[in-house]
Design a protein around this motif. Structure first.
Motif, mmCIF file in Angstrom:
data_model
loop_
_atom_site.group_PDB
_atom_site.id
_atom_site.type_symbol
_atom_site.label_atom_id
_atom_site.label_comp_id
_atom_site.label_asym_id
_atom_site.label_seq_id
_atom_site.Cartn_x
_atom_site.Cartn_y
_atom_site.Cartn_z
ATOM 1 N N LEU A 1 0.809 -1.217 0.000
ATOM 2 C CA LEU A 1 0.000 0.000 0.000
ATOM 3 C C LEU A 1 0.843 1.268 0.000
ATOM 4 C CD1 LEU A 1 -2.932 -0.874 2.428
ATOM 5 C CD2 LEU A 1 -3.013 -0.606 -0.037
ATOM 6 N N PHE A 2 1.916 1.273 0.760
ATOM 7 C CA PHE A 2 2.719 2.481 0.856
ATOM 8 C C PHE A 2 3.603 2.709 -0.363
ATOM 9 C CE2 PHE A 2 1.390 1.935 5.224
ATOM 10 C CZ PHE A 2 1.005 3.239 5.528
ATOM 11 N N MET A 3 3.624 1.761 -1.290
ATOM 12 C CA MET A 3 4.334 1.965 -2.549
ATOM 13 C C MET A 3 3.462 2.730 -3.552
ATOM 14 S SD MET A 3 6.333 -1.664 -2.976
ATOM 15 C CE MET A 3 6.748 -1.355 -4.675
ATOM 16 N N ILE A 4 2.162 2.790 -3.276
ATOM 17 C CA ILE A 4 1.240 3.512 -4.158
ATOM 18 C C ILE A 4 1.461 5.010 -3.966
ATOM 19 C CG2 ILE A 4 -1.189 3.987 -4.653
ATOM 20 C CD1 ILE A 4 -1.804 1.168 -3.559
ATOM 21 N N PRO A 5 1.775 5.725 -5.041
ATOM 22 C CA PRO A 5 1.999 7.165 -4.889
ATOM 23 C C PRO A 5 0.741 7.879 -4.400
ATOM 24 C CG PRO A 5 2.688 6.395 -7.067
ATOM 25 C CD PRO A 5 1.984 5.265 -6.397
ATOM 26 N N GLY A 6 0.893 8.689 -3.377
ATOM 27 C CA GLY A 6 -0.215 9.460 -2.842
ATOM 28 C C GLY A 6 -1.150 8.671 -1.945
ATOM 29 N N TYR A 7 -0.718 7.498 -1.489
ATOM 30 C CA TYR A 7 -1.593 6.670 -0.649
ATOM 31 C C TYR A 7 -1.981 7.391 0.639
ATOM 32 C CZ TYR A 7 -3.238 3.192 2.584
ATOM 33 O OH TYR A 7 -3.976 2.529 3.517
ATOM 34 N N SER A 8 -1.027 8.026 1.292
ATOM 35 C CA SER A 8 -1.326 8.721 2.554
ATOM 36 C C SER A 8 -2.344 9.836 2.342
ATOM 37 C CB SER A 8 -0.048 9.306 3.157
ATOM 38 O OG SER A 8 0.842 8.283 3.491
ATOM 39 N N LEU A 9 -2.200 10.562 1.250
ATOM 40 C CA LEU A 9 -3.149 11.628 0.945
ATOM 41 C C LEU A 9 -4.528 11.050 0.632
ATOM 42 C CD1 LEU A 9 -3.698 14.619 0.525
ATOM 43 C CD2 LEU A 9 -2.977 14.328 -1.853
ATOM 44 N N LEU A 10 -4.573 9.956 -0.135
ATOM 45 C CA LEU A 10 -5.853 9.317 -0.442
ATOM 46 C C LEU A 10 -6.534 8.795 0.819
ATOM 47 C CD1 LEU A 10 -4.973 7.346 -3.704
ATOM 48 C CD2 LEU A 10 -6.443 9.349 -3.482
ATOM 49 N N LYS A 11 -5.760 8.242 1.738
ATOM 50 C CA LYS A 11 -6.318 7.742 2.989
ATOM 51 C C LYS A 11 -6.889 8.897 3.806
ATOM 52 C CE LYS A 11 -3.731 6.427 6.436
ATOM 53 N NZ LYS A 11 -2.842 5.711 7.342
ATOM 54 N N THR A 12 -6.218 10.019 3.821
ATOM 55 C CA THR A 12 -6.700 11.186 4.547
ATOM 56 C C THR A 12 -7.989 11.719 3.926
ATOM 57 O OG1 THR A 12 -4.432 11.748 5.101
ATOM 58 C CG2 THR A 12 -6.082 13.485 5.357
ATOM 59 N N LEU A 13 -8.022 11.811 2.610
ATOM 60 C CA LEU A 13 -9.227 12.285 1.933
ATOM 61 C C LEU A 13 -10.388 11.318 2.146
ATOM 62 C CD1 LEU A 13 -7.684 13.643 -1.381
ATOM 63 C CD2 LEU A 13 -8.486 14.948 0.596
ATOM 64 N N TYR A 14 -10.110 10.025 2.197
ATOM 65 C CA TYR A 14 -11.137 9.020 2.480
ATOM 66 C C TYR A 14 -11.692 9.221 3.888
ATOM 67 C CZ TYR A 14 -13.199 4.458 3.491
ATOM 68 O OH TYR A 14 -14.034 3.448 3.870
ATOM 69 N N ALA A 15 -10.822 9.484 4.850
ATOM 70 C CA ALA A 15 -11.264 9.708 6.231
ATOM 71 C C ALA A 15 -12.173 10.932 6.312
ATOM 72 C CB ALA A 15 -10.061 9.877 7.158
ATOM 73 N N ILE A 16 -11.786 12.000 5.625
ATOM 74 C CA ILE A 16 -12.607 13.216 5.627
ATOM 75 C C ILE A 16 -13.938 12.961 4.930
ATOM 76 C CG2 ILE A 16 -12.760 15.590 4.775
ATOM 77 C CD1 ILE A 16 -9.698 15.737 5.192
ATOM 78 N N TRP A 17 -13.894 12.226 3.825
ATOM 79 C CA TRP A 17 -15.116 11.893 3.099
ATOM 80 C C TRP A 17 -16.073 11.091 3.978
ATOM 81 C CZ3 TRP A 17 -16.962 7.022 1.482
ATOM 82 C CH2 TRP A 17 -18.054 7.058 0.624
ATOM 83 N N LEU A 18 -15.542 10.226 4.812
ATOM 84 C CA LEU A 18 -16.393 9.405 5.675
ATOM 85 C C LEU A 18 -17.214 10.250 6.641
ATOM 86 C CD1 LEU A 18 -14.159 6.351 6.618
ATOM 87 C CD2 LEU A 18 -16.228 6.335 5.235
#
Length: 114
Positions: free
Chosen positions: A57-74
Protein backbone atom coordinates in the motif's frame (compact mmCIF):
# COMPACT_ATOMS: atom_id res chain seq x y z
CA UNK A 1 10.78 17.82 5.05
CA UNK A 2 9.30 15.36 2.67
CA UNK A 3 5.70 15.47 1.49
CA UNK A 4 5.02 12.17 3.26
CA UNK A 5 5.60 13.78 6.66
CA UNK A 6 3.11 16.52 5.83
CA UNK A 7 0.56 13.93 4.68
CA UNK A 8 1.03 11.95 7.89
CA UNK A 9 0.61 15.10 9.97
CA UNK A 10 -2.49 16.07 7.99
CA UNK A 11 -3.91 12.55 8.49
CA UNK A 12 -3.16 12.71 12.21
CA UNK A 13 -5.16 15.93 12.54
CA UNK A 14 -7.96 15.25 10.03
CA UNK A 15 -8.27 11.49 10.41
CA UNK A 16 -7.65 10.91 14.12
CA UNK A 17 -7.62 14.02 16.34
CA UNK A 18 -10.71 15.72 14.86
CA UNK A 19 -12.80 12.50 14.86
CA UNK A 20 -11.76 11.78 18.47
CA UNK A 21 -12.93 15.25 19.45
CA UNK A 22 -16.23 14.87 17.58
CA UNK A 23 -16.83 11.41 19.02
CA UNK A 24 -16.24 12.70 22.52
CA UNK A 25 -18.57 15.66 21.96
CA UNK A 26 -21.29 13.40 20.59
CA UNK A 27 -20.90 11.16 23.64
CA UNK A 28 -20.87 14.09 26.05
CA UNK A 29 -23.93 15.74 24.50
CA UNK A 30 -25.75 12.39 24.24
CA UNK A 31 -26.04 12.76 20.47
CA UNK A 32 -26.16 10.01 17.88
CA UNK A 33 -22.93 8.05 18.13
CA UNK A 34 -23.62 5.47 15.41
CA UNK A 35 -21.96 7.53 12.67
CA UNK A 36 -18.78 7.93 14.69
CA UNK A 37 -18.72 4.30 15.80
CA UNK A 38 -19.05 3.23 12.17
CA UNK A 39 -16.28 5.67 11.25
CA UNK A 40 -13.94 4.05 13.77
CA UNK A 41 -14.85 0.55 12.57
CA UNK A 42 -14.06 1.51 8.97
CA UNK A 43 -10.81 3.25 9.86
CA UNK A 44 -9.78 0.27 12.02
CA UNK A 45 -10.37 -1.93 8.99
CA UNK A 46 -8.09 0.30 6.94
CA UNK A 47 -5.46 0.10 9.67
CA UNK A 48 -5.72 -3.70 9.72
CA UNK A 49 -5.40 -3.80 5.94
CA UNK A 50 -2.30 -1.61 6.20
CA UNK A 51 -0.73 -3.96 8.73
CA UNK A 52 -1.32 -6.96 6.48
CA UNK A 53 -0.17 -5.34 3.22
CA UNK A 54 2.22 -2.74 4.62
CA UNK A 55 4.81 -2.56 1.88
CA UNK A 56 2.35 -2.83 -1.01
CA UNK A 57 0.00 0.00 0.00
CA UNK A 58 2.72 2.48 0.86
CA UNK A 59 4.33 1.97 -2.55
CA UNK A 60 1.24 3.51 -4.16
CA UNK A 61 2.00 7.17 -4.89
CA UNK A 62 -0.21 9.46 -2.84
CA UNK A 63 -1.59 6.67 -0.65
CA UNK A 64 -1.33 8.72 2.55
CA UNK A 65 -3.15 11.63 0.94
CA UNK A 66 -5.85 9.32 -0.44
CA UNK A 67 -6.32 7.74 2.99
CA UNK A 68 -6.70 11.19 4.55
CA UNK A 69 -9.23 12.29 1.93
CA UNK A 70 -11.14 9.02 2.48
CA UNK A 71 -11.26 9.71 6.23
CA UNK A 72 -12.61 13.22 5.63
CA UNK A 73 -15.12 11.89 3.10
CA UNK A 74 -16.39 9.41 5.67
CA UNK A 75 -17.32 11.97 8.31
CA UNK A 76 -18.07 15.11 6.29
CA UNK A 77 -21.67 16.27 6.72
CA UNK A 78 -22.30 16.78 3.01
CA UNK A 79 -21.01 13.40 1.84
CA UNK A 80 -21.91 11.21 4.86
CA UNK A 81 -19.67 8.45 3.59
CA UNK A 82 -20.07 6.38 6.74
CA UNK A 83 -23.76 5.91 6.04
CA UNK A 84 -23.10 4.90 2.43
CA UNK A 85 -20.28 2.49 3.27
CA UNK A 86 -22.17 1.23 6.32
CA UNK A 87 -25.17 0.22 4.22
CA UNK A 88 -22.85 -1.50 1.72
CA UNK A 89 -21.10 -3.49 4.47
CA UNK A 90 -24.22 -4.20 6.55
CA UNK A 91 -24.48 -7.82 5.29
CA UNK A 92 -20.81 -8.39 6.20
CA UNK A 93 -21.32 -6.95 9.69
CA UNK A 94 -24.41 -9.14 10.15
CA UNK A 95 -22.45 -12.23 9.09
CA UNK A 96 -19.68 -11.40 11.57
CA UNK A 97 -22.27 -10.92 14.31
CA UNK A 98 -23.82 -14.30 13.48
CA UNK A 99 -20.39 -15.94 13.66
CA UNK A 100 -19.55 -14.33 17.02
CA UNK A 101 -22.93 -14.94 18.71
CA UNK A 102 -22.12 -18.50 19.94
CA UNK A 103 -18.87 -17.26 21.47
CA UNK A 104 -20.69 -14.43 23.22
CA UNK A 105 -23.20 -16.91 24.67
CA UNK A 106 -20.34 -19.03 26.00
CA UNK A 107 -18.77 -15.98 27.63
CA UNK A 108 -22.07 -15.12 29.28
CA UNK A 109 -22.22 -18.66 30.74
CA UNK A 110 -18.74 -18.17 32.24
CA UNK A 111 -19.79 -14.82 33.72
CA UNK A 112 -22.80 -16.42 35.38
CA UNK A 113 -20.59 -19.07 37.00
CA UNK A 114 -18.42 -16.40 38.64
Amino acid sequence: MSACIYCCLFYLIAGIIYPIRQTYQAYKLKEELSTWILYWILMSSIYLLEQITFEVLFMIPGYSLLKTLYAIWLYHKKTQGTLLVGTMFHPVFKKIKDILTPFQERLEIFEQVK
